[in-house]
Design an enzyme around this catalytic site. Sequence first.
Site, PDB file in Angstrom:
ATOM      1  N   ARG A  43      19.206 -11.490 -22.038  1.00 24.48           N
ATOM      2  CA  ARG A  43      19.101 -11.816 -20.621  1.00 24.48           C
ATOM      3  C   ARG A  43      17.895 -12.725 -20.442  1.00 24.48           C
ATOM      4  NH1 ARG A  43      23.545 -10.157 -20.176  1.00 24.48           N
ATOM      5  NH2 ARG A  43      24.421  -8.574 -18.758  1.00 24.48           N
TER       6      ARG A  43
ATOM      7  N   GLU B 129      20.071 -18.037 -13.276  1.00 20.29           N
ATOM      8  CA  GLU B 129      21.343 -18.672 -13.627  1.00 20.29           C
ATOM      9  C   GLU B 129      22.198 -18.872 -12.369  1.00 20.29           C
ATOM     10  OE1 GLU B 129      23.178 -16.099 -16.453  1.00 20.29           O
ATOM     11  OE2 GLU B 129      21.554 -16.276 -17.883  1.00 20.29           O
TER      12      GLU B 129
ATOM     13  N   HIS C 122      25.487 -18.998 -20.563  1.00 19.27           N
ATOM     14  CA  HIS C 122      25.751 -17.553 -20.551  1.00 19.27           C
ATOM     15  C   HIS C 122      27.216 -17.284 -20.888  1.00 19.27           C
ATOM     16  CE1 HIS C 122      24.611 -13.418 -18.672  1.00 19.27           C
ATOM     17  NE2 HIS C 122      25.407 -13.294 -19.720  1.00 19.27           N
TER      18      HIS C 122
ATOM     19  N   ARG D 281      12.498   0.388 -29.943  1.00 15.84           N
ATOM     20  CA  ARG D 281      11.605   1.477 -29.534  1.00 15.84           C
ATOM     21  C   ARG D 281      11.389   2.483 -30.658  1.00 15.84           C
ATOM     22  NH1 ARG D 281      14.998   2.564 -24.168  1.00 15.84           N
ATOM     23  NH2 ARG D 281      16.576   2.318 -25.802  1.00 15.84           N
TER      24      ARG D 281
ATOM     25  N   LEU E  19      18.018  -3.986 -32.291  1.00 10.78           N
ATOM     26  CA  LEU E  19      19.028  -3.806 -33.353  1.00 10.78           C
ATOM     27  C   LEU E  19      20.080  -2.807 -32.874  1.00 10.78           C
ATOM     28  CD1 LEU E  19      19.496  -4.813 -36.331  1.00 10.78           C
ATOM     29  CD2 LEU E  19      18.572  -2.580 -37.041  1.00 10.78           C
ATOM     30  N   GLY E  20      20.793  -3.227 -31.852  1.00  9.35           N
ATOM     31  CA  GLY E  20      21.891  -2.394 -31.335  1.00  9.35           C
ATOM     32  C   GLY E  20      23.215  -2.861 -31.878  1.00  9.35           C
ATOM     33  N   ARG E  21      24.285  -2.688 -31.084  1.00  7.28           N
ATOM     34  CA  ARG E  21      25.613  -3.098 -31.554  1.00  7.28           C
ATOM     35  C   ARG E  21      25.611  -4.560 -31.950  1.00  7.28           C
ATOM     36  NH1 ARG E  21      27.223   0.660 -26.978  1.00  7.28           N
ATOM     37  NH2 ARG E  21      26.236  -0.955 -25.725  1.00  7.28           N
ATOM     38  N   ILE E  22      25.165  -5.416 -31.018  1.00  6.25           N
ATOM     39  CA  ILE E  22      25.205  -6.856 -31.282  1.00  6.25           C
ATOM     40  C   ILE E  22      24.120  -7.232 -32.292  1.00  6.25           C
ATOM     41  CG2 ILE E  22      25.043  -9.156 -30.262  1.00  6.25           C
ATOM     42  CD1 ILE E  22      26.020  -7.865 -27.611  1.00  6.25           C
TER      43      ILE E  22
ATOM     44  N   ASP F 189      21.243 -18.960 -24.421  1.00  4.13           N
ATOM     45  CA  ASP F 189      22.493 -18.717 -23.693  1.00  4.13           C
ATOM     46  C   ASP F 189      22.221 -18.092 -22.336  1.00  4.13           C
ATOM     47  OD1 ASP F 189      25.236 -16.482 -23.765  1.00  4.13           O
ATOM     48  OD2 ASP F 189      25.389 -18.649 -23.525  1.00  4.13           O
TER      49      ASP F 189
HETATM   50  P1  NAP Z   1      23.008  -1.817 -27.389  1.00  4.74           P
HETATM   51  O1  NAP Z   1      23.970  -1.444 -28.476  1.00  4.74           O
HETATM   52  O2  NAP Z   1      22.646  -0.797 -26.362  1.00  4.74           O
HETATM   53  O3  NAP Z   1      21.652  -2.340 -28.110  1.00  4.74           O
HETATM   54  C1  NAP Z   1      20.489  -2.519 -27.375  1.00  4.74           C
HETATM   55  C2  NAP Z   1      19.335  -2.533 -28.359  1.00  4.74           C
HETATM   56  O4  NAP Z   1      18.147  -2.816 -27.654  1.00  4.74           O
HETATM   57  C3  NAP Z   1      19.166  -1.237 -29.081  1.00  4.74           C
HETATM   58  O5  NAP Z   1      18.963  -1.500 -30.424  1.00  4.74           O
HETATM   59  C4  NAP Z   1      17.873  -0.644 -28.510  1.00  4.74           C
HETATM   60  O6  NAP Z   1      17.164  -0.047 -29.583  1.00  4.74           O
HETATM   61  C5  NAP Z   1      17.135  -1.859 -27.997  1.00  4.74           C
HETATM   62  N1  NAP Z   1      16.355  -1.585 -26.787  1.00  4.74           N
HETATM   63  C6  NAP Z   1      16.796  -1.032 -25.639  1.00  4.74           C
HETATM   64  N2  NAP Z   1      15.787  -0.932 -24.760  1.00  4.74           N
HETATM   65  C7  NAP Z   1      14.689  -1.444 -25.383  1.00  4.74           C
HETATM   66  C8  NAP Z   1      13.344  -1.625 -24.997  1.00  4.74           C
HETATM   67  N3  NAP Z   1      12.918  -1.229 -23.792  1.00  4.74           N
HETATM   68  N4  NAP Z   1      12.504  -2.198 -25.866  1.00  4.74           N
HETATM   69  C9  NAP Z   1      12.933  -2.576 -27.086  1.00  4.74           C
HETATM   70  N5  NAP Z   1      14.196  -2.427 -27.525  1.00  4.74           N
HETATM   71  C10 NAP Z   1      15.059  -1.870 -26.663  1.00  4.74           C
HETATM   72  O7  NAP Z   1      23.556  -3.075 -26.568  1.00  4.74           O
HETATM   73  P2  NAP Z   1      24.443  -4.307 -27.101  1.00  4.74           P
HETATM   74  O8  NAP Z   1      25.887  -3.960 -26.977  1.00  4.74           O
HETATM   75  O9  NAP Z   1      23.902  -4.746 -28.416  1.00  4.74           O
HETATM   76  O10 NAP Z   1      24.089  -5.398 -25.982  1.00  4.74           O
HETATM   77  C11 NAP Z   1      22.737  -5.779 -25.827  1.00  4.74           C
HETATM   78  C12 NAP Z   1      22.555  -6.708 -24.647  1.00  4.74           C
HETATM   79  O11 NAP Z   1      23.086  -7.996 -24.946  1.00  4.74           O
HETATM   80  C13 NAP Z   1      23.298  -6.331 -23.380  1.00  4.74           C
HETATM   81  O12 NAP Z   1      22.663  -5.299 -22.662  1.00  4.74           O
HETATM   82  C14 NAP Z   1      23.313  -7.651 -22.616  1.00  4.74           C
HETATM   83  O13 NAP Z   1      22.150  -7.760 -21.834  1.00  4.74           O
HETATM   84  C15 NAP Z   1      23.311  -8.695 -23.708  1.00  4.74           C
HETATM   85  N6  NAP Z   1      24.579  -9.409 -23.796  1.00  4.74           N
HETATM   86  C16 NAP Z   1      24.592 -10.741 -23.565  1.00  4.74           C
HETATM   87  C17 NAP Z   1      25.790 -11.433 -23.659  1.00  4.74           C
HETATM   88  C18 NAP Z   1      25.835 -12.922 -23.427  1.00  4.74           C
HETATM   89  O14 NAP Z   1      26.877 -13.415 -22.982  1.00  4.74           O
HETATM   90  N7  NAP Z   1      24.769 -13.648 -23.737  1.00  4.74           N
HETATM   91  C19 NAP Z   1      26.976 -10.761 -23.929  1.00  4.74           C
HETATM   92  C20 NAP Z   1      26.914  -9.378 -24.164  1.00  4.74           C
HETATM   93  C21 NAP Z   1      25.705  -8.707 -24.103  1.00  4.74           C
HETATM   94  P3  NAP Z   1      16.166   1.190 -29.365  1.00  4.74           P
HETATM   95  O15 NAP Z   1      16.922   2.194 -28.522  1.00  4.74           O
HETATM   96  O16 NAP Z   1      15.839   1.630 -30.742  1.00  4.74           O
HETATM   97  O17 NAP Z   1      15.004   0.600 -28.646  1.00  4.74           O
HETATM   98  C1  8YV Z   2      28.827 -11.254 -19.159  1.00  4.11           C
HETATM   99  C2  8YV Z   2      27.221 -10.371 -20.675  1.00  4.11           C
HETATM  100  O1  8YV Z   2      29.283 -10.012 -18.784  1.00  4.11           O
HETATM  101  O2  8YV Z   2      28.423  -8.531 -21.479  1.00  4.11           O
HETATM  102  C3  8YV Z   2      27.373  -8.926 -20.958  1.00  4.11           C
HETATM  103  O3  8YV Z   2      26.387  -8.186 -20.676  1.00  4.11           O
HETATM  104  O4  8YV Z   2      26.155 -10.855 -20.483  1.00  4.11           O
HETATM  105  C4  8YV Z   2      28.427 -11.223 -20.597  1.00  4.11           C
HETATM  106  O5  8YV Z   2      29.498 -10.775 -21.394  1.00  4.11           O
HETATM  107  C5  8YV Z   2      29.851 -12.306 -18.954  1.00  4.11           C
HETATM  108  O6  8YV Z   2      29.119 -13.362 -18.460  1.00  4.11           O
HETATM  109  C6  8YV Z   2      30.968 -11.879 -18.034  1.00  4.11           C
HETATM  110  O7  8YV Z   2      31.229 -12.848 -17.093  1.00  4.11           O
END
Ligand code: NAP
Ligand code: 8YV
Length: 313
Positions: A232, A261, A279, A175, A152-155, A256
């Site tokens: 991921r 990949e 992705h 956590r 439950l982070g930003r996204i 996604d």
């Molecule tokens: P964020 O704000 O840092 O949120 C991460 C969340 O994960 C936090 O709520 C954190 O909560 C939890 N977390 C971190 N480590 C953990 C662990 N070991 N076990 C359980 N929970 C854990 O990050 P965000 O901006 O939401 O982005 C999250 C992820 O989305 C990115 O890191 C990236 O891998 C992925 N993403 C994918 C795409 C795509 O294109 N599919 C695009 C953007 C991002 P706690 O600290 O309370 O554990």
């Molecule tokens: C990738 C993502 O960066 O923001 C992330 O962590 O997984 C995606 O936004 C994107 O595939 C950039 O090419």
Amino acid sequence: MTKPTILMTGAYPDGDMEALAADYDIIRFWEEADKDAVLAKHGTSIRAIATRGDLGADKALIDRLPQLEIIGCFGVGTDGIARSATRPRRIKITNTPDVLTEDVADLAFALMLAVARKVVKGDHMTRSGSWAKGNLELTTRVNGKRLGIIGLGRIGKAIARRGASFNMPISYFGRQEQRDMPYRYCGALTELAANSDFLVAIVPGGEATANLIKADVFKALGPDGYFINVARGSVVDEPALLNALENNIIKGAGLDVFANEPNIDPRFSQMENVVLHPHHGSGTVETRRAMGRLVRDNLAAHFAGRPLLTEVQ
Ligand code: NAP
Ligand code: 8YV
């Protein structure tokens, strides 16, 4: 004045490529046939890497760049960047949080709706004319069903906001409990899964979350449950996911991200109970424009000796 040399691991949108070329000498590393020769010739002049969340920068590359000062990541997830190489040398890392949050949350819901309401199959039936032979089978409601969020982070919070607008009871795993959030905290993934109809993974990648979601979670999610992964591929035990889908241990998945990949396991392509996506959670014109701007603003700040905008540790 000599422009700093930066190594790019992959392409950015055209507008960013042009803007970067105006301010830096660019090495388009992904286009180089003999990468070793390029590093031998230019390695000592490269001061920055511009990479992407899906590409990262491994230790082997970073160790070949003795003058490297900063790594800019086009993406928020920096799990692909080898901290074992950056930390000892205090190489700075920046990413692109927040500007992509809403679009990734949108895609999580797009995948949820697409797999539950069989949108892809419906499109094919309508396009192919097979609708004339009979209607699409009844599908699964999303609104009002139980939403479980892993991370439950930003996204994750943006996904929860969407879930609330769909009248979905919301629970999450992380956590630690976030007591300011109006959602139910589950301290165990199996507990969250057992109380979810749609389970969404949106934690960071990396060692701490590798294979976090295993067979026991899919069993707890159950035969009426759907799994959505916009985090991921590494956060899932993918053989366990494939087995759960092939044996109807869960009802379906919207994915996604994947292991290995873009060459995903071909078993996914044989399944009807999945929606597969390349992705592309942040892949909108608007968001990628904002991501590129943020990478460039961080690089400009670094080389101007100003504080970075979005530095990560
Ligand atoms: P964020 O704000 O840092 O949120 C991460 C969340 O994960 C936090 O709520 C954190 O909560 C939890 N977390 C971190 N480590 C953990 C662990 N070991 N076990 C359980 N929970 C854990 O990050 P965000 O901006 O939401 O982005 C999250 C992820 O989305 C990115 O890191 C990236 O891998 C992925 N993403 C994918 C795409 C795509 O294109 N599919 C695009 C953007 C991002 P706690 O600290 O309370 O554990
Ligand atoms: C990738 C993502 O960066 O923001 C992330 O962590 O997984 C995606 O936004 C994107 O595939 C950039 O090419």
